[in-house]
Motif scaffolding. Structure first.
Motif: not given
Length: 251
Positions: A121, A212, A108, A123
């Motif tokens: 943040a 991302p 993110k 992933y």
């Protein structure tokens, strides 16, 4: 992003309508990485690499650990190649090195993040290889020049399938290792990382709007070395999909 009018074509960062611009030629599509348990793939935007993030590797390269701040170099997204690939020995080098890495995939947008924001943040994680024309890197380093010819090498950012962060769990003493033709060359644990993942994401976000698709290769343990045509590299991190690469004759 929603645009007023609803049917307006998307714009790029220059503000130009992408749909209105005819291209002179085609370029390769955005590389993408498979994600464990997902049908959709993770598109790669940028590749950041952390230098000297294991004390023993810094020592073998003739440097003390810089604990003031991490430092980085980059590879083009086009250097991404998937685990299991067979690639030719690259041109311009006689000393092509493997570097096994723990890779962080950003999930993110984050900018000027504190440690908690940086951690949230993430992933997922993957195994990576930062393949390096070591002779060219060292020549550049000695002359105070950028490392691009040594590091930003075609097909040099090898990556395994991504495992989501929640599935991987807490980063602790997971083993990270690499072998060449079945002989172990690198071995450490993730708690040997000098700069931990939230610290790296937070620090890097002071200088970039991370989004991302951004990958961070977090550094390599001691034991780096040269490969030759015919060699098979294998590596892994406990809890992640393993990585493999075969080197063939130069083109």
């Amino acid at each position: 992003m929603t645009h007023e009018g609803g049917n307006d074509p998307p714009t790029d960062r220059t503000g130009q309508n992408q749909g209105d611009t005819a291209m002179l030629f085609d370029i390769p599509t955005t590389p993408a990485v498979a994600v464990k348990g997902e049908q959709a793939a993770y598109p790669v935007h940028r590749v950041f690499c952390v230098g000297r993030n294991y004390a023993a590797h810094a020592a073998e390269m003739g440097h003390e650990v810089d604990r003031e701040a991490p430092f980085y170099f980059t590879k083009a997204a086009s250097t991404i190649v998937h685990s299991g690939a067979t690639i030719p020995y690259p041109p311009g080098t006689e000393n092509y090195h493997y570097e096994m890495e723990f890779v962080v995939a950003i999930g993110k947008p984050v900018f000027k993040a504190d440690l908690a924001e940086a951690a949230s943040a993430v992933y997922g994680y993957a195994c990576g290889l930062d393949m390096t024309r070591r002779d060219l890197q060292l020549v550049a380093r000695e002359k105070g020049r950028p490392w691009d010819l040594g590091k930003d090498v075609e097909q040099s950012a090898v990556i395994s399938d991504i495992t989501k962060a929640a599935e991987f769990g807490e980063i602790a003493k997971q083993r990270i290792w690499l072998s060449v033709n079945g002989e172990t060359k690198q071995e450490a644990t993730l708690d040997d990382l000098i700069w931990k993942v939230p610290e790296l994401v937070s620090h890097l976000s002071r200088y970039y709007h991370l989004i991302p698709g951004d990958l961070i290769y977090t550094g390599t343990p001691a034991g780096v070395g040269a490969v030759k045509a015919g060699d098979k590299i294998e590596g892994g991190v406990d809890g992640l999909a393993p990585i493999a690469l075969t080197i063939t004759d130069p083109e």
